[in-house]
Design a protein around this motif. Structure first.
Motif, PDB file in Angstrom:
ATOM      1  N   TYR A 105       0.720  -0.980  -0.014  1.00  0.00           N
ATOM      2  CA  TYR A 105      -0.242   0.267   0.290  1.00  0.00           C
ATOM      3  C   TYR A 105       1.007   1.051   0.287  1.00  0.00           C
ATOM      4  N   GLN A 106       0.416   2.024  -0.775  1.00  0.00           N
ATOM      5  CA  GLN A 106       1.332   3.306  -0.730  1.00  0.00           C
ATOM      6  C   GLN A 106       2.335   4.079   0.134  1.00  0.00           C
ATOM      7  N   ASP A 130      -0.068 -10.218  -2.174  1.00  0.00           N
ATOM      8  CA  ASP A 130      -0.979 -11.462  -2.697  1.00  0.00           C
ATOM      9  C   ASP A 130      -1.731 -11.536  -3.812  1.00  0.00           C
ATOM     10  N   ASP A 131      -2.892 -10.165  -3.229  1.00  0.00           N
ATOM     11  CA  ASP A 131      -3.838 -10.295  -3.906  1.00  0.00           C
ATOM     12  C   ASP A 131      -3.379 -10.336  -5.089  1.00  0.00           C
ATOM     13  N   ALA A 132      -4.446 -11.744  -5.399  1.00  0.00           N
ATOM     14  CA  ALA A 132      -4.769 -12.835  -6.755  1.00  0.00           C
ATOM     15  C   ALA A 132      -5.657 -11.830  -7.974  1.00  0.00           C
ATOM     16  N   THR A 133      -6.694 -10.996  -7.440  1.00  0.00           N
ATOM     17  CA  THR A 133      -7.339 -10.878  -8.105  1.00  0.00           C
ATOM     18  C   THR A 133      -6.523  -9.446  -9.381  1.00  0.00           C
ATOM     19  N   ALA A 140      -0.787  -4.797  -6.983  1.00  0.00           N
ATOM     20  CA  ALA A 140      -1.613  -6.028  -6.351  1.00  0.00           C
ATOM     21  C   ALA A 140      -0.814  -5.716  -4.879  1.00  0.00           C
ATOM     22  N   ARG A 141      -2.202  -6.038  -4.096  1.00  0.00           N
ATOM     23  CA  ARG A 141      -2.563  -5.523  -3.066  1.00  0.00           C
ATOM     24  C   ARG A 141      -1.403  -6.281  -2.162  1.00  0.00           C
ATOM     25  N   GLY A 204     -13.506  -9.509  -3.991  1.00  0.00           N
ATOM     26  CA  GLY A 204     -11.749  -9.486  -4.088  1.00  0.00           C
ATOM     27  C   GLY A 204     -11.966  -8.311  -3.437  1.00  0.00           C
ATOM     28  N   VAL A 205     -12.057  -8.406  -2.283  1.00  0.00           N
ATOM     29  CA  VAL A 205     -11.857  -7.137  -1.253  1.00  0.00           C
ATOM     30  C   VAL A 205     -10.578  -7.083  -0.977  1.00  0.00           C
ATOM     31  N   GLY A 206     -10.341  -6.166  -0.757  1.00  0.00           N
ATOM     32  CA  GLY A 206      -9.314  -5.699   0.370  1.00  0.00           C
ATOM     33  C   GLY A 206      -8.959  -5.512   1.886  1.00  0.00           C
TER      34      GLY A 206
END
Length: 320
Positions: A105-106, A130-133, A140-141, A204-206
């Motif tokens: 995250y920034q 690791d965000d697969a979406t 990727a988040r 696919g939520v953060g």
């Protein structure tokens, strides 16, 4: 006033946390850092992580023997400040250097990078995305997969790996780890755009209550979990060994729901010829009071299983 209220809330929870786990951790209140208890400190590369509060037990709950040396809690969904991180680096460094484990995250990236520049210690960073979406890995988040990274790197650090070797291992683990989260309710602190109806799922939520990539009809577990597994495997492209599987609750998920999700995910992977090597189920990386779950699949190299099995003694995770 609202900011002060959040500060009080975060520190109040941490005071209770310190009292409950005083054998494992100690807390420095200004700047705010959670350290492993001196009894568990060792002459090795130190692991430091952190992020906004509201994800408990992440990250403070994983401070202890076999995992993190220090964690920097920010305010709710807000990155820790550079002075927190600099203090954590300075006090954790035994002369072997400090590895920073940072979610993508920034704000987190920026503040950890500033702290590394301000610090006199040798530091390297492992960025967890690791965000697969997301097909673009740079954007990727970082999601619940950070727990896997902290566990295995913690074990490797206890074995005496160098800073450079740990950073290389961390990057490899991240590249082979994917997570998808789904929400059945909105987070009370930061509502998703538009109300989420009882027959809908945010897919696919953060971990900050962000919108997912789509809103889909609510389906039975035996329909939803296969879709999540398929999307994770598509992002991984291939699984060459028996995977590690983690089922994580986002805050309000019932233990029975997590167990059902675990059972279904194991079944789906086994039917695809990927029997699971190790599992972890529970509430580890939350979005405050969100009713939802995330699945994490790690395309584990065979030697990583031994790292996974290495004992750990932390407030939120005890192995061995």
């Amino acid at each position: 006033m609202a900011k002060d209220s959040k500060d009080i809330s975060v520190k109040s929870r941490l005071k209770e946390f310190e009292q409950t786990h005083q054998d494992n951790i100690v807390i420095q209140w200004d700047p705010l850092v959670v350290f492993r208890h001196p009894h568990y400190q060792k002459n090795k590369v130190a692991l430091v992580s952190g992020g906004g509060s509201g994800h408990e037990p992440l990250h403070a709950g994983f401070v202890g023997e076999g995992m993190l040396d220090a964690a920097c809690p920010g305010e709710i969904f807000t990155s820790p400040s550079p002075d927190q991180i600099t203090s954590a680096i300075h006090q954790s460094d035994t002369g072997k250097g400090v590895l920073l484990i940072v979610k993508n995250y920034q704000g987190d990236r920026m503040n950890f990078e500033i702290a590394a520049e301000l610090s006199e210690s040798d530091t390297l960073m492992v960025l967890v995305n690791d965000d697969a979406t997301q097909s673009d890995r740079d954007s990727a988040r970082g999601l619940a997969g950070v727990v896997v990274v902290e566990k295995m790197l913690g074990a490797a650090a206890e074995r005496g790996l160098t800073l450079e070797a740990l950073a290389e291992l961390g990057d490899d683990i991240v590249s082979r780890t994917r997570t998808i989260g789904v929400a059945f309710s909105t987070c009370s602190f930061r509502k998703m755009a538009g109300s989420l109806e009882s027959h809908e799922v945010e897919y696919g939520v953060g971990i900050h209550g962000e919108l997912g990539i789509s809103r889909i009809p609510r389906s039975p577990i035996n329909v939803l979990i296969p879709k999540m597994i398929d999307d994770i495997l598509q992002s991984l492209e291939a699984v060459s060994f028996q995977p590690i599987l983690m089922v994580n609750g986002l805050g309000a998920a019932l233990a029975s729901d997590l167990d059902l999700a675990l059972e279904e995910a194991q079944k789906v992977l086994a039917e695809k010829g990927m029997p699971v090597a190790r599992t972890l189920v529970g509430t580890f990386a939350t979005t405050l009071d969100t009713d939802g779950i995330s699945l994490t699949v790690v395309d584990a190299r065979p030697e990583w299983i031994e790292l996974w099995d290495t004992p750990a003694t932390t407030p939120a995770l005890a192995i061995g």
